[in-house]
Design a protein around this motif. Structure first.
Motif, PDB file in Angstrom:
ATOM      1  N   LEU A  29       0.869  -1.166   0.000  1.00  0.00           N
ATOM      2  CA  LEU A  29       0.000   0.000   0.000  1.00  0.00           C
ATOM      3  C   LEU A  29       0.908   1.219   0.000  1.00  0.00           C
ATOM      4  CD1 LEU A  29      -2.939   1.062   0.273  1.00  0.00           C
ATOM      5  CD2 LEU A  29      -2.609   0.971   2.740  1.00  0.00           C
ATOM      6  N   ASP A  30       0.962   1.892  -1.122  1.00  0.00           N
ATOM      7  CA  ASP A  30       1.847   3.039  -1.270  1.00  0.00           C
ATOM      8  C   ASP A  30       1.032   4.308  -1.471  1.00  0.00           C
ATOM      9  OD1 ASP A  30       4.279   1.532  -1.172  1.00  0.00           O
ATOM     10  OD2 ASP A  30       3.852   0.853  -3.208  1.00  0.00           O
ATOM     11  N   PHE A  31       1.127   5.216  -0.478  1.00  0.00           N
ATOM     12  CA  PHE A  31       0.486   6.520  -0.588  1.00  0.00           C
ATOM     13  C   PHE A  31       1.493   7.459  -1.236  1.00  0.00           C
ATOM     14  CE2 PHE A  31      -1.743   4.604   3.033  1.00  0.00           C
ATOM     15  CZ  PHE A  31      -3.062   4.817   2.664  1.00  0.00           C
ATOM     16  N   GLU A  32       1.212   7.868  -2.464  1.00  0.00           N
ATOM     17  CA  GLU A  32       2.147   8.705  -3.219  1.00  0.00           C
ATOM     18  C   GLU A  32       1.887  10.194  -3.026  1.00  0.00           C
ATOM     19  OE1 GLU A  32       1.621   7.156  -7.163  1.00  0.00           O
ATOM     20  OE2 GLU A  32       2.188   5.148  -6.512  1.00  0.00           O
ATOM     21  N   ARG A  33       0.608  10.570  -2.855  1.00  0.00           N
ATOM     22  CA  ARG A  33       0.237  11.970  -2.638  1.00  0.00           C
ATOM     23  C   ARG A  33      -1.163  12.013  -2.048  1.00  0.00           C
ATOM     24  NH1 ARG A  33       1.109  11.233  -7.811  1.00  0.00           N
ATOM     25  NH2 ARG A  33       2.960  12.491  -7.781  1.00  0.00           N
ATOM     26  N   PRO A  34      -1.541  13.121  -1.429  1.00  0.00           N
ATOM     27  CA  PRO A  34      -2.850  13.209  -0.779  1.00  0.00           C
ATOM     28  C   PRO A  34      -3.994  13.459  -1.774  1.00  0.00           C
ATOM     29  CG  PRO A  34      -1.645  15.240  -0.467  1.00  0.00           C
ATOM     30  CD  PRO A  34      -0.703  14.300  -1.181  1.00  0.00           C
ATOM     31  N   VAL A  35      -5.204  13.226  -1.278  1.00  0.00           N
ATOM     32  CA  VAL A  35      -6.424  13.587  -1.999  1.00  0.00           C
ATOM     33  C   VAL A  35      -7.055  14.722  -1.190  1.00  0.00           C
ATOM     34  CG1 VAL A  35      -8.645  12.838  -2.914  1.00  0.00           C
ATOM     35  CG2 VAL A  35      -6.754  11.181  -2.736  1.00  0.00           C
ATOM     36  N   PRO A  36      -6.989  15.958  -1.693  1.00  0.00           N
ATOM     37  CA  PRO A  36      -7.476  17.107  -0.929  1.00  0.00           C
ATOM     38  C   PRO A  36      -8.987  17.082  -0.706  1.00  0.00           C
ATOM     39  CG  PRO A  36      -6.063  17.808  -2.747  1.00  0.00           C
ATOM     40  CD  PRO A  36      -6.359  16.359  -2.953  1.00  0.00           C
ATOM     41  N   GLN A  37      -9.399  17.667   0.414  1.00  0.00           N
ATOM     42  CA  GLN A  37     -10.824  17.846   0.702  1.00  0.00           C
ATOM     43  C   GLN A  37     -11.478  18.564  -0.467  1.00  0.00           C
ATOM     44  OE1 GLN A  37     -11.784  19.498   4.572  1.00  0.00           O
ATOM     45  NE2 GLN A  37     -13.438  20.687   3.642  1.00  0.00           N
ATOM     46  N   GLY A  38     -12.652  18.097  -0.865  1.00  0.00           N
ATOM     47  CA  GLY A  38     -13.373  18.699  -1.984  1.00  0.00           C
ATOM     48  C   GLY A  38     -13.098  18.010  -3.298  1.00  0.00           C
ATOM     49  N   ASP A  39     -11.965  17.336  -3.412  1.00  0.00           N
ATOM     50  CA  ASP A  39     -11.675  16.567  -4.619  1.00  0.00           C
ATOM     51  C   ASP A  39     -12.416  15.242  -4.561  1.00  0.00           C
ATOM     52  OD1 ASP A  39     -10.050  18.543  -5.617  1.00  0.00           O
ATOM     53  OD2 ASP A  39      -8.256  17.287  -5.764  1.00  0.00           O
ATOM     54  N   ILE A  40     -12.356  14.518  -5.637  1.00  0.00           N
ATOM     55  CA  ILE A  40     -12.980  13.201  -5.731  1.00  0.00           C
ATOM     56  C   ILE A  40     -11.876  12.158  -5.677  1.00  0.00           C
ATOM     57  CG2 ILE A  40     -14.293  11.653  -7.234  1.00  0.00           C
ATOM     58  CD1 ILE A  40     -15.554  14.299  -8.385  1.00  0.00           C
ATOM     59  N   CYS A  41     -12.078  11.127  -4.876  1.00  0.00           N
ATOM     60  CA  CYS A  41     -11.151   9.998  -4.828  1.00  0.00           C
ATOM     61  C   CYS A  41     -11.711   8.923  -5.760  1.00  0.00           C
ATOM     62  CB  CYS A  41     -11.007   9.462  -3.406  1.00  0.00           C
ATOM     63  SG  CYS A  41      -9.764   8.157  -3.262  1.00  0.00           S
ATOM     64  N   VAL A  42     -11.001   8.668  -6.847  1.00  0.00           N
ATOM     65  CA  VAL A  42     -11.407   7.652  -7.826  1.00  0.00           C
ATOM     66  C   VAL A  42     -10.634   6.382  -7.505  1.00  0.00           C
ATOM     67  CG1 VAL A  42     -11.502   7.035 -10.266  1.00  0.00           C
ATOM     68  CG2 VAL A  42     -11.753   9.437  -9.583  1.00  0.00           C
ATOM     69  N   ILE A  43     -11.343   5.277  -7.336  1.00  0.00           N
ATOM     70  CA  ILE A  43     -10.706   3.990  -7.042  1.00  0.00           C
ATOM     71  C   ILE A  43     -10.955   3.060  -8.221  1.00  0.00           C
ATOM     72  CG2 ILE A  43     -10.567   2.027  -5.453  1.00  0.00           C
ATOM     73  CD1 ILE A  43     -10.042   4.548  -3.915  1.00  0.00           C
ATOM     74  N   GLN A  44      -9.887   2.469  -8.738  1.00  0.00           N
ATOM     75  CA  GLN A  44      -9.988   1.461  -9.796  1.00  0.00           C
ATOM     76  C   GLN A  44      -9.484   0.137  -9.253  1.00  0.00           C
ATOM     77  OE1 GLN A  44      -7.653   2.987 -13.046  1.00  0.00           O
ATOM     78  NE2 GLN A  44      -9.287   4.342 -13.729  1.00  0.00           N
ATOM     79  N   ALA A  45     -10.176  -0.945  -9.629  1.00  0.00           N
ATOM     80  CA  ALA A  45      -9.818  -2.272  -9.153  1.00  0.00           C
ATOM     81  C   ALA A  45     -10.037  -3.294 -10.260  1.00  0.00           C
ATOM     82  CB  ALA A  45     -10.661  -2.653  -7.940  1.00  0.00           C
ATOM     83  N   TYR A  46      -9.197  -4.314 -10.276  1.00  0.00           N
ATOM     84  CA  TYR A  46      -9.445  -5.469 -11.147  1.00  0.00           C
ATOM     85  C   TYR A  46      -8.665  -6.666 -10.626  1.00  0.00           C
ATOM     86  CZ  TYR A  46      -4.966  -4.191 -13.361  1.00  0.00           C
ATOM     87  OH  TYR A  46      -3.641  -3.874 -13.601  1.00  0.00           O
ATOM     88  N   ALA A  47      -9.246  -7.845 -10.810  1.00  0.00           N
ATOM     89  CA  ALA A  47      -8.574  -9.092 -10.455  1.00  0.00           C
ATOM     90  C   ALA A  47      -7.545  -9.395 -11.541  1.00  0.00           C
ATOM     91  CB  ALA A  47      -9.582 -10.229 -10.348  1.00  0.00           C
TER      92      ALA A  47
END
Length: 147
Positions: free
Chosen positions: A59-77
């Motif tokens: 789990l690598d956090f590269e940069r923050p997601v600021p308040q008010g922005d949208i956090c987009v999550i992509q997933a695939y097996a």
């Protein structure tokens, strides 16, 4: 047997004040929760069974997601074992006004398919037949080995 691209999912969460830390960006625990939820959905889409989180390989956090922005999550097996499904997860920050995105978090989760008694149960192999499936799998395997 489902394909890798059949498991591809994307979800969006607007980062609200209750989702943030002292620095007005998404709390890491919230990002992990959102990743876990969409990752389980991708695993269940393939397995056709309930899937539970067994491990977070990285789990690598590269940069923050600021308040008010949208956090987009992509997933695939991208790989399976006898009862397990490996899922690649990526998060991005998205400006809701411009649509501009930037990668923020990269991770690899392992889910286990379970039956009604919560016992591990077999999962089918993944089909990697199309070019898109091969590209997704190669990207996941390359990143997994960079750990």
């Amino acid at each position: 047997m489902g394909s890798i691209s059949d498991t591809f999912m994307e979800n969006r969460e607007r980062v609200q004040p209750d989702d943030t830390n002292n620095y007005a960006s998404a709390h890491g625990g919230n990002v992990v929760k959102w990743m876990d939820e969409i990752g389980a959905m991708a695993a269940m889409r393939h397995a056709g069974k309930t899937c539970v989180t067994a491990r977070i390989n990285s789990l690598d956090f590269e940069r923050p997601v600021p308040q008010g922005d949208i956090c987009v999550i992509q997933a695939y097996a991208y790989d399976t074992g006898h009862t397990s499904i490996k899922v690649r997860l990526r998060a991005f920050r998205e400006d809701p006004r411009s649509g501009e995105t930037e990668p923020t978090t990269d991770s690899y989760f392992v889910f286990v398919a379970v039956d009604d008694d919560m016992q591990p149960t077999a999962v089918p192999d993944l089909d990697v037949g199309s070019e898109r499936c091969r590209e997704l799998r190669e990207a996941a395997l390359a990143g997994e080995h960079d750990e």
